[in-house]
Motif scaffolding. Sequence first.
Motif, PDB file in Angstrom:
ATOM      1  N   VAL A 221      14.265 -27.500 -29.894  1.00 50.44           N
ATOM      2  CA  VAL A 221      13.302 -27.798 -30.960  1.00 50.44           C
ATOM      3  C   VAL A 221      13.622 -26.989 -32.218  1.00 50.44           C
ATOM      4  N   THR A 222      13.708 -25.672 -32.074  1.00 49.11           N
ATOM      5  CA  THR A 222      13.862 -24.805 -33.245  1.00 49.11           C
ATOM      6  C   THR A 222      15.168 -25.066 -33.987  1.00 49.11           C
ATOM      7  N   LEU A 223      16.276 -25.225 -33.257  1.00 46.99           N
ATOM      8  CA  LEU A 223      17.569 -25.406 -33.915  1.00 46.99           C
ATOM      9  C   LEU A 223      17.667 -26.773 -34.593  1.00 46.99           C
ATOM     10  N   THR A 224      16.873 -27.738 -34.121  1.00 51.46           N
ATOM     11  CA  THR A 224      16.813 -29.040 -34.796  1.00 51.46           C
ATOM     12  C   THR A 224      15.973 -28.956 -36.065  1.00 51.46           C
ATOM     13  N   LEU A 225      14.839 -28.241 -35.982  1.00 46.94           N
ATOM     14  CA  LEU A 225      13.959 -28.116 -37.145  1.00 46.94           C
ATOM     15  C   LEU A 225      14.572 -27.229 -38.233  1.00 46.94           C
ATOM     16  N   TYR A 226      15.362 -26.236 -37.805  1.00 47.02           N
ATOM     17  CA  TYR A 226      15.919 -25.257 -38.747  1.00 47.02           C
ATOM     18  C   TYR A 226      17.441 -25.210 -38.580  1.00 47.02           C
ATOM     19  N   PRO A 227      18.157 -26.093 -39.252  1.00 50.50           N
ATOM     20  CA  PRO A 227      19.615 -26.157 -39.104  1.00 50.50           C
ATOM     21  C   PRO A 227      20.311 -24.848 -39.448  1.00 50.50           C
ATOM     22  N   GLU A 228      19.700 -24.017 -40.297  1.00 50.69           N
ATOM     23  CA  GLU A 228      20.325 -22.741 -40.634  1.00 50.69           C
ATOM     24  C   GLU A 228      20.444 -21.834 -39.410  1.00 50.69           C
ATOM     25  N   ALA A 229      19.498 -21.949 -38.477  1.00 54.31           N
ATOM     26  CA  ALA A 229      19.591 -21.184 -37.233  1.00 54.31           C
ATOM     27  C   ALA A 229      20.723 -21.723 -36.360  1.00 54.31           C
ATOM     28  N   GLN A 230      20.872 -23.044 -36.335  1.00 55.96           N
ATOM     29  CA  GLN A 230      21.979 -23.653 -35.591  1.00 55.96           C
ATOM     30  C   GLN A 230      23.326 -23.200 -36.146  1.00 55.96           C
ATOM     31  N   ARG A 231      23.434 -23.128 -37.467  1.00 55.86           N
ATOM     32  CA  ARG A 231      24.698 -22.699 -38.081  1.00 55.86           C
ATOM     33  C   ARG A 231      25.018 -21.249 -37.735  1.00 55.86           C
ATOM     34  N   ILE A 232      23.988 -20.406 -37.681  1.00 55.67           N
ATOM     35  CA  ILE A 232      24.211 -19.009 -37.304  1.00 55.67           C
ATOM     36  C   ILE A 232      24.697 -18.921 -35.857  1.00 55.67           C
ATOM     37  N   LYS A 233      24.113 -19.720 -34.978  1.00 57.88           N
ATOM     38  CA  LYS A 233      24.560 -19.706 -33.583  1.00 57.88           C
ATOM     39  C   LYS A 233      26.028 -20.127 -33.479  1.00 57.88           C
ATOM     40  N   GLU A 234      26.379 -21.188 -34.189  1.00 61.98           N
ATOM     41  CA  GLU A 234      27.767 -21.655 -34.153  1.00 61.98           C
ATOM     42  C   GLU A 234      28.719 -20.609 -34.725  1.00 61.98           C
ATOM     43  N   LYS A 235      28.299 -19.941 -35.792  1.00 63.14           N
ATOM     44  CA  LYS A 235      29.138 -18.899 -36.398  1.00 63.14           C
ATOM     45  C   LYS A 235      29.329 -17.738 -35.423  1.00 63.14           C
ATOM     46  N   MET A 236      28.267 -17.339 -34.742  1.00 58.27           N
ATOM     47  CA  MET A 236      28.370 -16.235 -33.791  1.00 58.27           C
ATOM     48  C   MET A 236      29.288 -16.588 -32.626  1.00 58.27           C
ATOM     49  N   GLN A 237      29.238 -17.839 -32.185  1.00 54.01           N
ATOM     50  CA  GLN A 237      30.093 -18.272 -31.083  1.00 54.01           C
ATOM     51  C   GLN A 237      31.575 -18.236 -31.452  1.00 54.01           C
ATOM     52  N   GLN A 238      31.876 -18.319 -32.742  1.00 54.14           N
ATOM     53  CA  GLN A 238      33.274 -18.257 -33.180  1.00 54.14           C
ATOM     54  C   GLN A 238      33.902 -16.897 -32.898  1.00 54.14           C
ATOM     55  N   TYR A 239      33.086 -15.879 -32.676  1.00 54.48           N
ATOM     56  CA  TYR A 239      33.609 -14.545 -32.393  1.00 54.48           C
ATOM     57  C   TYR A 239      33.835 -14.330 -30.894  1.00 54.48           C
ATOM     58  N   ASP A 240      33.763 -15.422 -30.131  1.00 51.17           N
ATOM     59  CA  ASP A 240      34.041 -15.375 -28.692  1.00 51.17           C
ATOM     60  C   ASP A 240      33.116 -14.401 -27.978  1.00 51.17           C
ATOM     61  N   ILE A 241      31.856 -14.425 -28.376  1.00 51.16           N
ATOM     62  CA  ILE A 241      30.843 -13.597 -27.718  1.00 51.16           C
ATOM     63  C   ILE A 241      30.359 -14.353 -26.478  1.00 51.16           C
ATOM     64  N   PRO A 242      30.346 -13.711 -25.301  1.00 52.82           N
ATOM     65  CA  PRO A 242      30.035 -14.445 -24.069  1.00 52.82           C
ATOM     66  C   PRO A 242      28.585 -14.911 -23.960  1.00 52.82           C
ATOM     67  N   GLY A 243      27.633 -14.159 -24.504  1.00 56.10           N
ATOM     68  CA  GLY A 243      26.234 -14.546 -24.398  1.00 56.10           C
ATOM     69  C   GLY A 243      25.599 -14.706 -25.761  1.00 56.10           C
ATOM     70  N   VAL A 244      25.429 -15.951 -26.237  1.00 56.60           N
ATOM     71  CA  VAL A 244      24.807 -16.219 -27.541  1.00 56.60           C
ATOM     72  C   VAL A 244      23.608 -17.129 -27.308  1.00 56.60           C
ATOM     73  N   MET A 245      22.433 -16.715 -27.793  1.00 60.98           N
ATOM     74  CA  MET A 245      21.221 -17.482 -27.516  1.00 60.98           C
ATOM     75  C   MET A 245      20.165 -17.167 -28.562  1.00 60.98           C
ATOM     76  N   MET A 246      19.190 -18.038 -28.683  1.00 60.68           N
ATOM     77  CA  MET A 246      18.024 -17.790 -29.513  1.00 60.68           C
ATOM     78  C   MET A 246      16.990 -17.019 -28.698  1.00 60.68           C
ATOM     79  N   SER A 247      16.290 -16.087 -29.322  1.00 59.30           N
ATOM     80  CA  SER A 247      15.244 -15.335 -28.645  1.00 59.30           C
ATOM     81  C   SER A 247      13.879 -15.970 -28.884  1.00 59.30           C
TER      82      SER A 247
END
Length: 284
Positions: A221-247
């Motif tokens: 829900v949140t990442l659909t309503l707020y695409p800027e949060a989705q972009r941050i998640k995708e950016k963080m995943q680019q650093y090969d971090i094993p655990g990336v999630m919204m709190s």
Amino acid sequence: MVVFEKAPAKINLSLDVLNKRADGYHDVNMVMTTIDLADRVSLYPLHRDDITVVADNQYVPNDERNLAYKAAALFKRTFHITKGIHIELEKHIPVSAGLGGGSSDAAAVLRGLKRLWQLDHVSNATLAEMGAQIGSDVPFCVYGKTALATGRGEHIAHLPAPPSCWVVLARPDIGVSTRTIFPKLTLNDVPSTYTEGVVTALETHDFYAMCDHMGNDLESVTLTLYPEAQRIKEKMQQYDIPGVMMSGSGPTIFGLVEHYSKAKRAYNGLRGFCHDVRLVRVMG
């Protein structure tokens, strides 16, 4: 006498939404843990029977809408206290960010008033039961550390601490209200089981298994309503971090990293992408 309490932020390692209840809340299974980011709560006795709150953040109300105020009012009613209290909140946890700042402030007030008014017979379990009347995350925040929360969040079972790691936090410049997210959630016929896997990983102290099983039903829900949060998640995943999630209900995105050098690289990279980025440790 003045009492000071630390009010740590929390992150969710899992958040499974099971069903909607008759009272309008949802049943959840979730694992939460505290991190090394905290508000400072100061409690000053007043000569008159009153409650006053002052926060150093313009987005935090200084009246009865504040959860810290609600906690003090409930404490006074429950234990028939006719003394007054002045509460000062030094805010470091972002507001409406999914990190439990308001709930942790309320829990800190409950713990602090117990000390200030020397009610040594009052247990943390009693404070947690009181906290459930204020907000679903308050019972966890009374205890802190790491725990499984069930029901609407009020039933707490303590868990082993996560393996030692760094937490990269990145928050878009928006606030999210939990009350706007839950009604938009479409429940699956088969409930998620993120929590089960995370609990097992904590019991075996397995960092990578914990990261593999992390998940949050509210992300859809949140990442659909707020695409800027989705972009941050995708950016963080680019650093090969094993655990990336919204709190929680967001919008803060976090990543768990074992080694400081890798965490620092992600932190530095995200600072050019997002205004509010922090690097802290897991405490729970």
